[in-house]
Design a protein around this motif. Structure first.
Motif, PDB file in Angstrom:
ATOM      1  N   THR A 175       0.851  -1.187   0.000  1.00  0.00           N
ATOM      2  CA  THR A 175       0.000   0.000   0.000  1.00  0.00           C
ATOM      3  C   THR A 175       0.887   1.237   0.000  1.00  0.00           C
ATOM      4  OG1 THR A 175      -1.734  -1.174   1.231  1.00  0.00           O
ATOM      5  CG2 THR A 175      -1.861   1.225   1.159  1.00  0.00           C
ATOM      6  N   LEU A 176       0.651   2.142  -0.940  1.00  0.00           N
ATOM      7  CA  LEU A 176       1.450   3.355  -1.073  1.00  0.00           C
ATOM      8  C   LEU A 176       0.540   4.576  -0.975  1.00  0.00           C
ATOM      9  CD1 LEU A 176       3.693   2.287  -4.100  1.00  0.00           C
ATOM     10  CD2 LEU A 176       4.253   2.132  -1.672  1.00  0.00           C
ATOM     11  N   ARG A 177       1.079   5.629  -0.394  1.00  0.00           N
ATOM     12  CA  ARG A 177       0.334   6.878  -0.284  1.00  0.00           C
ATOM     13  C   ARG A 177       0.656   7.788  -1.457  1.00  0.00           C
ATOM     14  NH1 ARG A 177       0.889   8.589   6.177  1.00  0.00           N
ATOM     15  NH2 ARG A 177      -0.145   6.706   7.022  1.00  0.00           N
ATOM     16  N   GLY A 178      -0.353   8.445  -1.958  1.00  0.00           N
ATOM     17  CA  GLY A 178      -0.139   9.362  -3.066  1.00  0.00           C
ATOM     18  C   GLY A 178      -0.008   8.628  -4.383  1.00  0.00           C
ATOM     19  N   ASP A 181       4.483   7.791  -8.707  1.00  0.00           N
ATOM     20  CA  ASP A 181       5.599   8.643  -9.121  1.00  0.00           C
ATOM     21  C   ASP A 181       6.347   9.221  -7.927  1.00  0.00           C
ATOM     22  OD1 ASP A 181       5.198   8.383 -11.909  1.00  0.00           O
ATOM     23  OD2 ASP A 181       3.548   9.811 -11.817  1.00  0.00           O
ATOM     24  N   ASP A 182       5.775   9.112  -6.717  1.00  0.00           N
ATOM     25  CA  ASP A 182       6.431   9.628  -5.522  1.00  0.00           C
ATOM     26  C   ASP A 182       7.446   8.661  -4.943  1.00  0.00           C
ATOM     27  OD1 ASP A 182       4.803  11.876  -5.706  1.00  0.00           O
ATOM     28  OD2 ASP A 182       3.235  10.980  -4.448  1.00  0.00           O
ATOM     29  N   TYR A 183       7.641   7.503  -5.612  1.00  0.00           N
ATOM     30  CA  TYR A 183       8.499   6.462  -5.058  1.00  0.00           C
ATOM     31  C   TYR A 183       9.528   6.005  -6.090  1.00  0.00           C
ATOM     32  CZ  TYR A 183       4.844   6.210  -1.498  1.00  0.00           C
ATOM     33  OH  TYR A 183       3.949   6.522  -0.502  1.00  0.00           O
ATOM     34  N   ILE A 191      11.535  -0.268  -2.245  1.00  0.00           N
ATOM     35  CA  ILE A 191      10.701   0.916  -2.485  1.00  0.00           C
ATOM     36  C   ILE A 191      11.108   2.007  -1.511  1.00  0.00           C
ATOM     37  CG2 ILE A 191       8.343   1.760  -2.723  1.00  0.00           C
ATOM     38  CD1 ILE A 191       7.432  -1.169  -2.858  1.00  0.00           C
ATOM     39  N   THR A 192      11.496   3.162  -2.034  1.00  0.00           N
ATOM     40  CA  THR A 192      11.877   4.303  -1.202  1.00  0.00           C
ATOM     41  C   THR A 192      11.129   5.541  -1.669  1.00  0.00           C
ATOM     42  OG1 THR A 192      13.764   4.787  -2.647  1.00  0.00           O
ATOM     43  CG2 THR A 192      14.176   3.372  -0.738  1.00  0.00           C
ATOM     44  N   THR A 193      10.945   6.484  -0.742  1.00  0.00           N
ATOM     45  CA  THR A 193      10.270   7.730  -1.083  1.00  0.00           C
ATOM     46  C   THR A 193      11.255   8.685  -1.743  1.00  0.00           C
ATOM     47  OG1 THR A 193      10.729   8.691   1.074  1.00  0.00           O
ATOM     48  CG2 THR A 193       8.666   7.455   0.840  1.00  0.00           C
ATOM     49  N   THR A 199      12.944   3.954   3.231  1.00  0.00           N
ATOM     50  CA  THR A 199      12.471   2.678   2.688  1.00  0.00           C
ATOM     51  C   THR A 199      11.094   2.361   3.257  1.00  0.00           C
ATOM     52  OG1 THR A 199      14.736   1.844   2.475  1.00  0.00           O
ATOM     53  CG2 THR A 199      12.962   0.220   2.449  1.00  0.00           C
ATOM     54  N   VAL A 200      10.144   2.091   2.392  1.00  0.00           N
ATOM     55  CA  VAL A 200       8.770   1.809   2.829  1.00  0.00           C
ATOM     56  C   VAL A 200       8.349   0.372   2.533  1.00  0.00           C
ATOM     57  CG1 VAL A 200       8.066   4.215   2.579  1.00  0.00           C
ATOM     58  CG2 VAL A 200       7.833   2.656   0.639  1.00  0.00           C
TER      59      VAL A 200
END
Length: 293
Positions: A175-178, A181-183, A191-193, A199-200
């Motif tokens: 699950t990603l916020r936004g 393209d923000d990652y 996966i990093t912001t 790291t998320v």
């Protein structure tokens, strides 16, 4: 005479299944990550025909062998690497899987053939392990796919093109916020912001040591009945697997060869059909003409 009917009928059924398999391949020639399916045919056990009467003085009373038909034994997927197609889309991902195995005798890399297997001199067959994205089907089962055409829904869940949830390395849905393209996604699926580089999570990449034991579950997913027997494991540091963002893996279908196979199946079906018609006319003459004498 009826034996010939059964033999021709089995040939028609086999060629029909072969035709259906090739048609499926052609229909998915542009499906990302699709693996070409090959139909395997096998003949029934041969029968040894011998003389029962006549030619009593002959020492060799064997006439020869008789084949009693053919069947479509199974359909197997060719789990090999497909061509890479650059899309420059942030939600497209492809796996480049070239995992090598060392021969215990020589300690050299095993030379796998184009189908992803190696047959040793003693007949031992070794298959090249393949990496897959991990997802969960709509029924809650764990599946594996090479179709990296992902998308984010309104809830921020990363989904496959058919709506199945993509799993992370921990086995939980990603699950990603936004926006995606923000990652950033590196070559190992981390996966990093983009804001602070935190790291998320990491894409769940599974390696299947025996990909031939995988079966198609629909929606572009494969499933494994017994993960331990198939050798399903998480991606390891030494595995030669690379995640490419902005790319899609093409299907492994050879369109030209598929059209040749399609024509060959049609011609073989027609040949068996002619044999059935011949036996039908012979039986008709036997019943209606010979029977009157």
């Amino acid at each position: 005479m009826l034996r010939g009917l059964y033999t021709a009928a089995s040939g028609m059924i086999t060629q029909q299944r072969r035709h259906d398999t090739v048609t499926q391949n052609i229909a998915n020639v542009n499906t990302p990550g699709y693996k070409q399916v090959e139909s395997i045919e096998r003949s029934f056990p041969e029968m040894l025909i011998s003389l029962n009467n006549g030619d009593q003085g002959s020492s060799n009373r064997n006439i020869g062998r008789l084949n009693t038909g053919v069947l479509a034994e199974e359909s197997i997927s060719m789990n090999v690497q497909g061509d890479m197609r650059q899309t420059n889309s942030a939600d497209d991902f492809a796996l480049v899987s070239e995992i090598n195995l060392a021969d215990p005798a020589t300690q050299q890399n095993i030379p796998f053939d184009a189908s992803g297997k190696y047959v040793a001199e003693d007949g031992t067959v070794t298959y090249r392990p393949q990496a897959f994205f991990t997802a969960t089907s709509k029924t809650g089962e764990t599946g594996y796919t090479r179709d990296g055409n992902f998308q984010l829904n309104a809830a921020g869940q990363l989904l496959t093109s058919t709506g199945n949830q993509v799993l992370g390395a921990t086995g939980n849905p990603i699950t990603l916020r936004g926006s995606i393209d923000d990652y950033n996604f590196d070559s190992r699926g981390n996966i990093t912001t983009k804001i602070n580089g935190a790291t998320v999570g990491r894409l769940g990449i599974s390696v299947v040591n025996l990909p031939g034991q995988m079966t198609r579950a629909g929606d572009g997913l494969f499933r494994v009945t017994d993960p331990a027997t198939a050798g399903v494991r998480q991606l390891q540091a030494g595995d030669n697997v690379e995640v490419r963002q902005g790319y899609l893996e093409g299907s492994t279908v050879d369109a030209a060869a598929s059209m040749v196979d399609l024509t060959a199946a049609l011609r073989a079906y027609e040949a068996n059909q002619k044999i059935v018609q011949f036996y039908d006319k012979s039986l008709d003459k036997t019943v209606n003409d010979v029977g009157r004498v």
